[in-house]
Design a protein around this motif. Sequence first.
Motif, PDB file in Angstrom:
ATOM      1  N   GLY A 241     -15.977  16.350   4.725  1.00  0.00           N
ATOM      2  CA  GLY A 241     -15.612  16.604   6.112  1.00  0.00           C
ATOM      3  C   GLY A 241     -14.333  15.921   6.550  1.00  0.00           C
ATOM      4  N   GLN A 242     -13.498  15.541   5.586  1.00  0.00           N
ATOM      5  CA  GLN A 242     -12.303  14.753   5.894  1.00  0.00           C
ATOM      6  C   GLN A 242     -11.012  15.525   5.650  1.00  0.00           C
ATOM      7  OE1 GLN A 242     -12.857  11.573   7.186  1.00  0.00           O
ATOM      8  NE2 GLN A 242     -14.951  12.408   7.084  1.00  0.00           N
ATOM      9  N   THR A 243     -10.012  15.190   6.444  1.00  0.00           N
ATOM     10  CA  THR A 243      -8.645  15.627   6.174  1.00  0.00           C
ATOM     11  C   THR A 243      -7.903  14.434   5.586  1.00  0.00           C
ATOM     12  OG1 THR A 243      -8.626  17.252   7.975  1.00  0.00           O
ATOM     13  CG2 THR A 243      -6.495  16.492   7.168  1.00  0.00           C
ATOM     14  N   ILE A 244      -7.517  14.563   4.321  1.00  0.00           N
ATOM     15  CA  ILE A 244      -6.864  13.478   3.597  1.00  0.00           C
ATOM     16  C   ILE A 244      -5.368  13.776   3.500  1.00  0.00           C
ATOM     17  CG2 ILE A 244      -6.791  12.176   1.450  1.00  0.00           C
ATOM     18  CD1 ILE A 244      -9.463  11.937   2.938  1.00  0.00           C
ATOM     19  N   TYR A 245      -4.556  12.830   3.952  1.00  0.00           N
ATOM     20  CA  TYR A 245      -3.108  13.039   3.967  1.00  0.00           C
ATOM     21  C   TYR A 245      -2.447  12.544   2.677  1.00  0.00           C
ATOM     22  CZ  TYR A 245      -3.360  14.148   8.923  1.00  0.00           C
ATOM     23  OH  TYR A 245      -3.659  14.747  10.113  1.00  0.00           O
ATOM     24  N   VAL A 246      -1.579  13.375   2.147  1.00  0.00           N
ATOM     25  CA  VAL A 246      -0.685  12.986   1.054  1.00  0.00           C
ATOM     26  C   VAL A 246       0.716  13.366   1.526  1.00  0.00           C
ATOM     27  CG1 VAL A 246      -0.115  13.214  -1.381  1.00  0.00           C
ATOM     28  CG2 VAL A 246      -2.478  13.437  -0.655  1.00  0.00           C
ATOM     29  N   ASP A 247       1.334  12.481   2.289  1.00  0.00           N
ATOM     30  CA  ASP A 247       2.601  12.829   2.947  1.00  0.00           C
ATOM     31  C   ASP A 247       3.540  11.649   3.074  1.00  0.00           C
ATOM     32  OD1 ASP A 247       1.314  11.328   4.852  1.00  0.00           O
ATOM     33  OD2 ASP A 247       1.386  12.834   6.444  1.00  0.00           O
ATOM     34  N   ALA A 248       3.381  10.661   2.181  1.00  0.00           N
ATOM     35  CA  ALA A 248       4.229   9.456   2.203  1.00  0.00           C
ATOM     36  C   ALA A 248       4.098   8.688   3.506  1.00  0.00           C
ATOM     37  CB  ALA A 248       5.696   9.812   1.929  1.00  0.00           C
ATOM     38  N   GLY A 249       2.978   8.918   4.226  1.00  0.00           N
ATOM     39  CA  GLY A 249       2.715   8.201   5.463  1.00  0.00           C
ATOM     40  C   GLY A 249       3.273   8.851   6.718  1.00  0.00           C
ATOM     41  N   TYR A 250       3.854  10.039   6.584  1.00  0.00           N
ATOM     42  CA  TYR A 250       4.503  10.705   7.729  1.00  0.00           C
ATOM     43  C   TYR A 250       3.580  10.800   8.932  1.00  0.00           C
ATOM     44  CZ  TYR A 250       6.780  14.403  10.452  1.00  0.00           C
ATOM     45  OH  TYR A 250       7.358  15.134  11.452  1.00  0.00           O
ATOM     46  N   ASN A 251       2.293  11.085   8.715  1.00  0.00           N
ATOM     47  CA  ASN A 251       1.390  11.338   9.838  1.00  0.00           C
ATOM     48  C   ASN A 251       1.146  10.116  10.722  1.00  0.00           C
ATOM     49  OD1 ASN A 251      -1.612  10.172   9.223  1.00  0.00           O
ATOM     50  ND2 ASN A 251      -0.569  10.695   7.315  1.00  0.00           N
ATOM     51  N   VAL A 252       1.412   8.908  10.231  1.00  0.00           N
ATOM     52  CA  VAL A 252       1.135   7.731  11.051  1.00  0.00           C
ATOM     53  C   VAL A 252       2.231   7.475  12.074  1.00  0.00           C
ATOM     54  CG1 VAL A 252      -0.135   6.691   9.143  1.00  0.00           C
ATOM     55  CG2 VAL A 252       2.242   6.017   9.534  1.00  0.00           C
ATOM     56  N   LYS A 253       3.355   8.165  11.950  1.00  0.00           N
ATOM     57  CA  LYS A 253       4.487   7.901  12.855  1.00  0.00           C
ATOM     58  C   LYS A 253       4.351   8.613  14.193  1.00  0.00           C
ATOM     59  CE  LYS A 253       7.737   5.853  11.919  1.00  0.00           C
ATOM     60  NZ  LYS A 253       8.873   6.041  11.003  1.00  0.00           N
ATOM     61  N   GLY A 254       3.405   9.604  14.308  1.00  0.00           N
ATOM     62  CA  GLY A 254       3.206  10.293  15.562  1.00  0.00           C
ATOM     63  C   GLY A 254       4.314  11.254  15.908  1.00  0.00           C
TER      64      GLY A 254
END
Length: 254
Positions: A241-254
């Motif tokens: 039930g998870q969305t797992i990010y593989v994006d070099a951390g891009y998603n944490v920058k908002g």
Amino acid sequence: MGTLDGKKGLVVGIANDASIAWGCARALRAHGAELAVTYLNDKAKGYVQPLADALDAPLCMKLDVTQPAEQDALFAAIAARWGRLDFVLHSIAFAPKADLQGRVVDCSAAGFAQAMDVSCHSLMRLAKAAEPLMQGGGSILTMSYYGAEKVVTHYNLMGPVKAALEASMRYLAAELGERGIRVNALSAGPVATRAASGLAHFDKLMEEAASRAPLHQLVTLEQIGEMAAFLVSDNARQVSGQTIYVDAGYNVKG
């Protein structure tokens, strides 16, 4: 010993050697999985068949997810060949170009419906077909993107569609969990695939992703594939039930 030794899996969405699905398939195979793969149409077969051969895939079959008979034939062949299925990788998305490159407010009802059918409801159809073959549990993994969570310039119609895909993933995880079937989404950073080339100003999107990501780089097909291999393995048996990010951390920058 590979983490996927003995596992049987279906990979849907390989179009060519630049596809995210291809990067995942290579990693899945490298970790020991035996794979069935699909191609969209006769034109695509010329690109996909050599890749299937490189994977030693015993099944390489045509699958247009809008054609129920093709899906039925695919799963009948899987049942006859293996009698079971351990995982499914769903990596397909489509929207008509006019609707994809225009404003969301201007998208046609027909274009929206087609994008939702191919990109989202197809996951439900594949899950329904796979469920009877996952008697001992299994894993279903779909591909998403950060534009499902936040507005990404030029991602347009695919934003609402991917948001629906992620919500569908969570509901499928809740419904299929009692059968031991895990369902997750892998949200990859932008990769130069043929599908992505349909987005307006995609090069600019990639430049922004690399500059804003905490690691200041783009992800590769290999890195996405390694996470896919982990998520369908028993090492991730408590992840659903998870969305797992593989994006070099891009998603944490908002």
